[in-house]
Design a protein around this motif. Structure first.
Motif, mmCIF file in Angstrom:
data_model
loop_
_atom_site.group_PDB
_atom_site.id
_atom_site.type_symbol
_atom_site.label_atom_id
_atom_site.label_comp_id
_atom_site.label_asym_id
_atom_site.label_seq_id
_atom_site.Cartn_x
_atom_site.Cartn_y
_atom_site.Cartn_z
ATOM 1 N N SER A 225 0.853 -1.180 0.000
ATOM 2 C CA SER A 225 0.000 0.000 0.000
ATOM 3 C C SER A 225 0.892 1.233 0.000
ATOM 4 C CB SER A 225 -0.873 -0.048 1.259
ATOM 5 O OG SER A 225 -1.644 1.118 1.367
ATOM 6 N N PHE A 244 -0.650 6.446 9.237
ATOM 7 C CA PHE A 244 -0.409 6.041 7.851
ATOM 8 C C PHE A 244 -1.680 6.304 7.066
ATOM 9 C CE2 PHE A 244 -0.867 2.878 4.434
ATOM 10 C CZ PHE A 244 0.201 3.284 3.645
ATOM 11 N N THR A 245 -1.537 6.992 5.928
ATOM 12 C CA THR A 245 -2.711 7.271 5.092
ATOM 13 C C THR A 245 -2.404 7.077 3.623
ATOM 14 O OG1 THR A 245 -4.368 8.905 4.447
ATOM 15 C CG2 THR A 245 -2.193 9.764 5.016
ATOM 16 N N THR A 246 -3.396 6.581 2.907
ATOM 17 C CA THR A 246 -3.261 6.486 1.457
ATOM 18 C C THR A 246 -3.938 7.694 0.803
ATOM 19 O OG1 THR A 246 -5.233 5.103 1.530
ATOM 20 C CG2 THR A 246 -3.128 3.988 1.266
ATOM 21 N N ARG A 247 -4.512 8.572 1.641
ATOM 22 C CA ARG A 247 -5.254 9.716 1.106
ATOM 23 C C ARG A 247 -4.778 11.029 1.720
ATOM 24 N NH1 ARG A 247 -10.056 8.915 -1.687
ATOM 25 N NH2 ARG A 247 -9.684 11.096 -2.195
ATOM 26 N N TYR A 325 -11.578 -0.435 15.348
ATOM 27 C CA TYR A 325 -11.422 -0.681 13.912
ATOM 28 C C TYR A 325 -10.026 -0.294 13.446
ATOM 29 C CZ TYR A 325 -12.340 4.314 12.636
ATOM 30 O OH TYR A 325 -12.296 5.675 12.487
ATOM 31 N N LEU A 327 -6.245 -1.145 13.773
ATOM 32 C CA LEU A 327 -5.419 -2.267 14.224
ATOM 33 C C LEU A 327 -4.053 -1.749 14.639
ATOM 34 C CD1 LEU A 327 -6.181 -4.842 11.378
ATOM 35 C CD2 LEU A 327 -7.331 -4.572 13.592
ATOM 36 N N TYR A 330 -1.064 -2.772 12.039
ATOM 37 C CA TYR A 330 -0.934 -2.284 10.671
ATOM 38 C C TYR A 330 -0.509 -0.823 10.686
ATOM 39 C CZ TYR A 330 -1.792 -1.400 5.757
ATOM 40 O OH TYR A 330 -1.618 -1.063 4.443
ATOM 41 N N VAL A 335 -4.869 6.294 12.918
ATOM 42 C CA VAL A 335 -5.367 6.837 11.660
ATOM 43 C C VAL A 335 -5.861 8.268 11.833
ATOM 44 C CG1 VAL A 335 -6.126 4.543 10.870
ATOM 45 C CG2 VAL A 335 -7.789 6.108 11.873
ATOM 46 N N MET A 336 -5.750 9.025 10.753
ATOM 47 C CA MET A 336 -6.408 10.327 10.699
ATOM 48 C C MET A 336 -7.775 10.074 10.088
ATOM 49 S SD MET A 336 -4.358 12.015 7.478
ATOM 50 C CE MET A 336 -5.355 12.197 5.987
ATOM 51 N N HIS A 341 -14.882 11.420 3.460
ATOM 52 C CA HIS A 341 -14.372 10.667 2.310
ATOM 53 C C HIS A 341 -13.968 9.231 2.636
ATOM 54 C CE1 HIS A 341 -14.709 14.348 0.110
ATOM 55 N NE2 HIS A 341 -14.033 14.977 1.062
ATOM 56 N N ASP A 342 -14.388 8.732 3.787
ATOM 57 C CA ASP A 342 -14.079 7.354 4.140
ATOM 58 C C ASP A 342 -15.297 6.750 4.834
ATOM 59 O OD1 ASP A 342 -11.716 5.272 4.725
ATOM 60 O OD2 ASP A 342 -12.979 5.417 6.511
ATOM 61 N N ARG A 344 -15.753 4.145 6.860
ATOM 62 C CA ARG A 344 -15.668 3.806 8.289
ATOM 63 C C ARG A 344 -15.690 5.060 9.148
ATOM 64 N NH1 ARG A 344 -10.292 0.342 8.220
ATOM 65 N NH2 ARG A 344 -9.749 2.226 7.080
HETATM 66 C C1 ANZ Z 1 -7.088 8.799 5.844
HETATM 67 C C2 ANZ Z 1 -8.035 8.388 4.833
HETATM 68 C C3 ANZ Z 1 -8.972 9.154 4.159
HETATM 69 C C4 ANZ Z 1 -7.916 7.046 4.499
HETATM 70 C C5 ANZ Z 1 -9.763 8.582 3.237
HETATM 71 C C6 ANZ Z 1 -8.679 6.423 3.588
HETATM 72 C C7 ANZ Z 1 -9.606 7.201 2.941
HETATM 73 P P1 ANZ Z 1 -4.655 0.259 2.953
HETATM 74 O O1 ANZ Z 1 -5.014 0.605 1.533
HETATM 75 O O2 ANZ Z 1 -5.196 -1.053 3.405
HETATM 76 O O3 ANZ Z 1 -3.209 0.429 3.242
HETATM 77 N N1 ANZ Z 1 -5.549 2.858 8.116
HETATM 78 C C8 ANZ Z 1 -4.251 3.106 8.252
HETATM 79 N N2 ANZ Z 1 -3.735 2.398 9.269
HETATM 80 C C9 ANZ Z 1 -4.743 1.684 9.773
HETATM 81 C C10 ANZ Z 1 -4.851 0.765 10.843
HETATM 82 N N3 ANZ Z 1 -3.787 0.455 11.600
HETATM 83 N N4 ANZ Z 1 -6.045 0.177 11.091
HETATM 84 C C11 ANZ Z 1 -7.113 0.482 10.323
HETATM 85 N N5 ANZ Z 1 -7.083 1.359 9.311
HETATM 86 C C12 ANZ Z 1 -5.911 1.963 9.026
HETATM 87 O O4 ANZ Z 1 -5.452 1.336 3.867
HETATM 88 C C13 ANZ Z 1 -4.866 2.528 4.281
HETATM 89 C C14 ANZ Z 1 -5.928 3.362 4.906
HETATM 90 O O5 ANZ Z 1 -6.487 2.635 5.997
HETATM 91 C C15 ANZ Z 1 -5.359 4.640 5.470
HETATM 92 O O6 ANZ Z 1 -5.726 5.762 4.681
HETATM 93 C C16 ANZ Z 1 -6.113 4.805 6.760
HETATM 94 O O7 ANZ Z 1 -7.235 5.587 6.412
HETATM 95 C C17 ANZ Z 1 -6.510 3.419 7.142
HETATM 96 F F1 ANZ Z 1 -10.659 9.336 2.609
HETATM 97 O O8 ANZ Z 1 -6.202 7.687 5.979
HETATM 98 B B1 ANZ Z 1 -6.789 6.475 5.390
#
Ligand code: ANZ
Ligand code: ZN
Length: 812
Positions: A225, A244-247, A325, A327, A330, A335-336, A341-342, A344
Motif C-alpha cells: 500500500s 499512515f494514510t493512502t489519502r 477498527y 489495528l 498495521y 489513523v487520521m 471521504h471514508d 468507516r
Molecule cells: C485517511 C483516509 C482518508 C484514508 C480517506 C482512507 C480514505 P490500505 O489501503 O489497506 O493500506 N488505516 C491506516 N492504518 C490503519 C490501521 N492500523 N487500522 C485500520 N485502518 C488503518 O489502507 C490505508 C488506509 O487505511 C489509510 O488511509 C487509513 O485511512 C486506514 F478518505 O487515511 B486512510
C-alpha cells in the motif's frame, strides 16, 4: 499372453528397480527436468486418493517428457514433523517418532505400488537428524544475517493445540488445524524477517508461470500500500504520533484521529476523567480478533481520550479517540479520520456526532470516497487527488511532519512453537552472554526421545533437564537451550534444495550442484499452500541467494494445482462421513494403471470432482479392450499369417487416427490435460480395432502403428505398456523409446485434385486437402513451382477459386 493385473504391476516394478531404470543421469544436466510434487505428511490415514491425484498424473507427464529426451529428476520424501503426530501421540501414547517412522514405511510401500519414477535414492525425511541438522543450519544462517530475531509480541494462540500460530495459520479467526477460536497472548517468540523481501516477493510474481489466482492471493497477502506517514503533535505535550494514510489529499478534512486501543500512547495521553471508560474499552477490544475488528459490517465504536492533536497542515486542533477498527499491527496503529471521504470514518463520526467536512469535490452525497478535485484545502484547492497527495506530502516533508511511505500487510513469520515434535531451535541462552547460536560443528541439536510431551502451554523440552541444561559455547558457563521447536513450514521451506544432494554430510547442499539442478521446472501440489509454503519457500530461496549459497531468484518456475477428488457423494472425503476411497483396494482389484488412468480420464486435472465407481469400471473395460486388440494383432504379426504389400485406404484411415492421436496426446498431456489426451487414445484404439477386422492386414505397417500406440499409452498405463511392449517382442524398456512425432501429411484426411488455369488455360494440377480454405487454395496455386515459372514477368490481376474444382489466375 498374461492379462493385465496387479501381478503385471509387480513384475515391472521389480524389473524397473533391478535395472535402476529411472536413475537420474548426473552427467546430462543440459536436459535435466526437475519435476516436483509436494511431499506428503506421513499420517495414519496413509496414501489417499488426493496423494494419488497429485503424484500419478504428474508422473505420467514426466514419463512423456522422459520419452521426449528429458533427464527426469523426480524425488519424493516426507514432511514428517508437526502437530498431527504429536496430537495422535497425546491421544494414544504412541511416541510421534515411532508412529511417524511406521507410517513412512507403509507409505513408501504404497508409493512404490504406484509405479512412479521416484528417485528414491534422493529421499528426504524432515524429522531425521541428517535432515533437520540442516534446517537448523538454515535458521542459524538467517540469524547471522539478522533475518531471525526474537521479540515479545502479541501472538496468535490456539488454546486447544496449546501453541502459537503463524498469521498464515489463522483462518477466519480460528486455528487452521483444529478450528478452535484463536486468542492473543503476549509472548517472546522467534520471527523470520520475511518482510525484508516483501517488495521482491511481490515484483517477481509477474515472471512466474503460476495459476493467476495463486499469484493474486500472494499479492493480496503481501498487501503493498503506497501512501504517506503524517505526524500529529499532541496538544500541551512533547509527544507526537504518526498516522499512515493512502489519502494525504484529504488531510484538510481530518476532524478527529483514532488510535488503536493497544497503542502504547493511549495510557500516556488519556486524561484522568476518561481513564475508566478507556480501560473498559481496551479490555473489550482484547477479546476481538483482528478479522472481526476489520469486518466492514460491524458497528464502529470508540471512546474519547480527553486529549487533542494538531493537524500539521493547517494547525487545527482535533480530538484523539481510540477505536477497535484501528489495528495496532498495521501501519502505525493510528489513523487520521476523514469522515467526508471514508466509509468507516463516516459511520464513526455520525455515531459520535463528530464534524464531517468535505475536501474533495464530486458526488452528491457523503461519504464520497473517489478521487476528485481538492476544495477547502487552502493553496491546494483545484489540484487533482493525485497532485494534491504529492504537493501536501512534499510540504509536510519540508517541515519534517510527514513523508511518503509504503506499507505492507505482510508480517514477519513467527516460527517458534511450544511443542515437542519439531526441530529444536539451535540457540543457547546464557545469563552472561545472552543469546548464543549453537556453533555449526555442534549441529544437530538432537531432539530427545524421552520427553513428557502433553502440552500445557509451555514447551515440553523445557521440562527435559538433560536437554535444556548445557554450557555456553562462548564463556563455558552454565546455560540453557532454547526450549521451542521450529514450525514445520521451516522444514518444508527448503526441502527442494536438499533432494539433489541429500547425502551431503558436510553441507546442507553443494552450491554448484544446486545451481545446476534448480530452479524446479515443474511443481505440482494443492492450492491451500498459496500464502504459506509457497511464500516461505520463495523467501528462503531469496535469503540464501543473498548469502551467496544460490544463484537463482525463484525456486518454482512453473506451478500447477491439482483439483480435489471428492467422495462419491460429491463431498470432501473424510473418515467421519464414511465417503473415503481407499486406493489400495482398487489397485489390488484392477491394477495400479487402471486407477491412475481413471484419475486422469475421469477429471479435469486442475478441477477434480466426485469419485465414481462406474468411471473406474469403464476405464478397466477400456484397458481390456486395448489389450484384446493389441494381443490379437500381435498374434497375427507373430504368425505372419496374413499380410498385404500395399498401402490402401484402410491403412490411410488408420494412419490418420494414429497421427491425430500423436498430435493430440502430445499437446494435451503437455498442458496436463490428461482427460482429452486419453480421449485421443480411445479414438485411436477404435481405429485399430476396426482395421483389425479387415480381411488381410499389412503386418509391417500395423506393427509400426502398434508400437506408436504402446508408446503413447505408456505414460498413462506404464506397467501395462511395458508388458505389451515385451509381448510385441521389443527391447526393454518402452520408456527408453523416443516419443512418436506426428506427420502433418497424414492428418490431411481426403485430398482432391484441383486444376490451375492461367487466363483460362489449364497449366497445372495439384492435390490439396478437401477441407482447405479458399485462401489456402489460392496460396497453393500461386506458389506451385510450375505456375510460378509461367507467371514470371506477369502481374496477377485476379485469382478466382471455384472450390473443389479449379483456380483461374488472371494475369497480364
Ligand atoms: C485517511 C483516509 C482518508 C484514508 C480517506 C482512507 C480514505 P490500505 O489501503 O489497506 O493500506 N488505516 C491506516 N492504518 C490503519 C490501521 N492500523 N487500522 C485500520 N485502518 C488503518 O489502507 C490505508 C488506509 O487505511 C489509510 O488511509 C487509513 O485511512 C486506514 F478518505 O487515511 B486512510
Ligand atoms: Zn555465556
Amino acid at each position: 499372453m498374461a492379462k493385465y493385473s496387479k501381478e503385471i504391476d509387480r513384475k515391472w516394478q521389480k524389473k524397473w528397480e533391478e535395472t535402476n531404470l529411472y536413475k537420474f543421469d548426473e552427467n546430462n544436466l543440459a536436459k535435466k527436468l526437475y519435476v516436483l510434487e509436494m511431499f506428503s505428511y506421513p499420517s495414519g490415514s496413509q496414501l489417499h486418493a488426493g496423494h494419488w491425484f497429485n503424484y500419478g498424473p504428474v508422473d505420467s507427464w514426466a514419463r512423456m517428457k522422459r520419452m521426449q529426451g528429458y533427464n527426469i529428476f523426480q524425488p519424493m520424501g516426507f514432511d514428517a514433523f508437526g502437530l498431527p503426530a504429536e496430537n495422535y501421540a497425546i491421544k494414544t501414547g504412541i511416541h510421534p517418532k515411532d508412529s511417524t517412522e511406521k507410517n513412512i514405511v507403509t507409505m513408501e510401500q504404497q508409493l512404490k505400488q504406484m509405479g512412479a519414477m521416484f528417485n528414491w535414492d534422493n529421499e528426504v525425511v524432515t524429522c531425521r537428524p541428517d535432515y533437520y541438522k540442516w534446517t537448523q543450519w538454515v535458521f542459524l544462517k538467517l540469524y547471522e544475517k539478522g533475518l531471525a530475531y526474537r521479540k515479545k509480541a502479541p501472538v496468535n494462540w490456539c488454546p486447544s493445540c496449546n501453541t502459537v500460530l503463524a498469521n498464515e495459520q489463522v483462518v477466519d479467526g480460528t486455528c487452521e488445524r483444529c478450528g478452535t477460536e484463536v486468542t492473543k497472548k503476549n509472548l517472546t517468540q522467534w520471527f523470520l524477517k520475511i518482510t525484508d523481501y516483501a517488495d521482491e516477493l511481490l515484483e517477481k510474481l509477474d515472471e512466474l508461470d503460476w495459476p493467476e489466482k495463486t499469484k493474486a492471493m500472494q499479492k493480496h497477502w503481501i498487501g503493498k500500500s503506497t501512501g504517506a506517514e503524517v505526524t500529529f503533535k499532541i496538544v500541551d505535550s512533547d509527544l507526537s504520533f504518526d498516522v499512515f494514510t493512502t489519502r494525504a489529499d484529504t488531510l484538510f478534512g481530518v476532524t478527529y484521529v483514532v488510535l488503536a486501543p493497544e497503542n502504547d500512547l493511549v495510557d500516556k495521553i488519556t486524561k484522568p476523567e476518561y481513564k475508566k471508560l478507556v480501560e473498559e474499552y481496551k479490555d473489550k477490544a482484547k477479546k476481538q480478533s483482528d478479522i472481526e475488528r476489520q469486518s466492514i459490517t460491524r458497528e464502529k465504536t470508540g471512546v474519547f481520550t480527553g486529549s487533542y492533536a494538531i493537524n500539521p497542515i493547517n494547525g487545527r486542533k482535533v480530538p484523539i479517540w481510540i477505536g477497535d477498527y484501528v489495528l495496532n499491527t498495521y501501519g502505525t496503529g493510528a489513523v487520521m479520520a476523514v469522515p467526508a471521504h471514508d466509509e468507516r470514518d463516516f459511520a464513526f463520526a455520525t455515531k459520535y456526532n463528530l464534524p464531517i467536512e468535505r475536501v474533495i469535490e464530486g458526488g452528491s452525497e457523503l461519504p464520497f470516497v473517489e478521487y476528485g478535485k481538492l476544495v477547502n484545502s487552502a493553496e491546494f484547492n483545484g489540484l487533482s487527488s493525485e497532485e494534491g497527495k504529492k504537493a501536501i506530502v512534499e510540504k509536510l516533508e519540508k517541515n519534517n511532519l510527514g513523508k511518503f511511505k509504503v506499507n505492507y500487510r505482510l508480517r514477519d513469520w513467527l516460527v517458534s512453537r511450544q511443542r515437542y515434535w519439531g526441530a529444536p531451535i539451535p540457540i543457547i541462552h546464557c545469563d552472561k552472554c545472552g543469546t548464543v547460536p549453537v556453533p555449526e560443528e555442534q549441529l544437530p541439536v538432537e531432539l530427545p526421545y524421552n520427553v513428557e510431551f502433553a502440552p500445557d502451554g509451555k514447551s515440553p523440552l523445557a521440562k527435559c533437564e538433560d536437554f535444556i541444561n548445557t554450557t555456553c559455547p562462548i564463556c563455558g558457563g552454565p546455560a540453557h537451550r532454547d526450549a521451542d521447536t521450529l514450525d514445520t513450514f521451516v522444514c518444508s521451506s527448503w526441502y527442494y534444495l536438499r533432494y539433489p544432494d541429500n547425502k551431503n554430510s558436510e553441507k546442507a547442499f553443494d552450491t554448484q550442484i544446486i545451481n545446476k539442478m534448480l530452479p524446479v521446472d515443474k511443481y505440482v501440489g494443492g492450492p491451500e499452500h498459496a500464502c504459506m509454503h509457497l511464500l516461505y519457500a520463495r523467501f528462503i530461496t531469496k535469503a540464501l541467494r543473498d548469502m551467496g549459497y544460490l544463484n537463482f531468484d525463484e525456486p518454482f518456475l512453473s506451478l500447477t494445482h491439482q483439483g480435489l477428488i471428492l467422495g462419491p457423494d460429491g463431498l470432501k472425503m473424510s473418515k467421519s462421513k464414511g465417503n473415503t476411497i481407499s486406493p489400495d483396494e482398487y489397485i489390488s482389484k484392477y491394477g495400479s494403471d487402471v486407477f491412475r488412468m481413471y484419475l486422469m480420464f475421469g477429471f479435469a486435472y486442475t478441477e477434480g470432482g466426485a469419485w465414481s465407481d462406474d468411471g473406474i469400471k469403464s476405464i478397466a473395460r477400456f484397458i481390456e479392450r486395448v489389450e484384446r486388440t493389441i494381443d490379437s494383432i500381435t498374434d497375427k504379426i507373430k504368425n505372419n499369417s496374413q499380410t498385404k504389400s500395399t498401402i490402401e485406404n484402410a491403412e490411410k484411415e488408420l494412419n490418420y487416427w494414429r497421427h491425430f492421436a500423436i498430435k493430440g496426446v502430445t499437446e494435451d498431456a503437455d498442458k496436463l490435460q490428461f482427460n482429452t489426451a486419453i480421449a485421443r487414445l480411445m479414438e485411436f484404439i477404435n481405429a485399430l480395432s476396426k482395421y483389425n477386422n479387415e480381411k488381410t492386414i499389412n503386418n509391417e505397417f500395423v506393427e509400426s502403428v502398434i508400437e506408436d500406440f504402446i508408446k503413447l499409452i505408456a505414460p498413462f498405463a506404464p506397467h501395462f505398456a511395458e508388458e505389451k511392449w515385451e509381448n510385441l517382442g521389443k527391447e526393454y524398456s518402452v520408456f527408453n523409446q523416443s516419443w512418436p512425432e506426428f506427420d502433418a501429411k497424414a492428418l490431411i484426411k481426403d485430398e482432391i485434385e484441383i486444376a490451375i488455369q492461367i487466363n483460362g488455360k489449364i497449366r497445372a494440377r495439384i492435390n490439396i486437402a478437401s477441407n482447405s480454405s479458399e485462401d489456402a487454395i489460392k496460396d497453393a496455386a500461386i506458389n506451385n513451382p510450375d505456375i510460378k515459372k509461367q507467371l514470371e514477368g506477369k502481374n496477377i490481376i485476379k485469382v478466382i477459386v471455384i472450390k473443389g474444382r479449379l483456380v483461374n489466375i488472371v494475369a497480364k
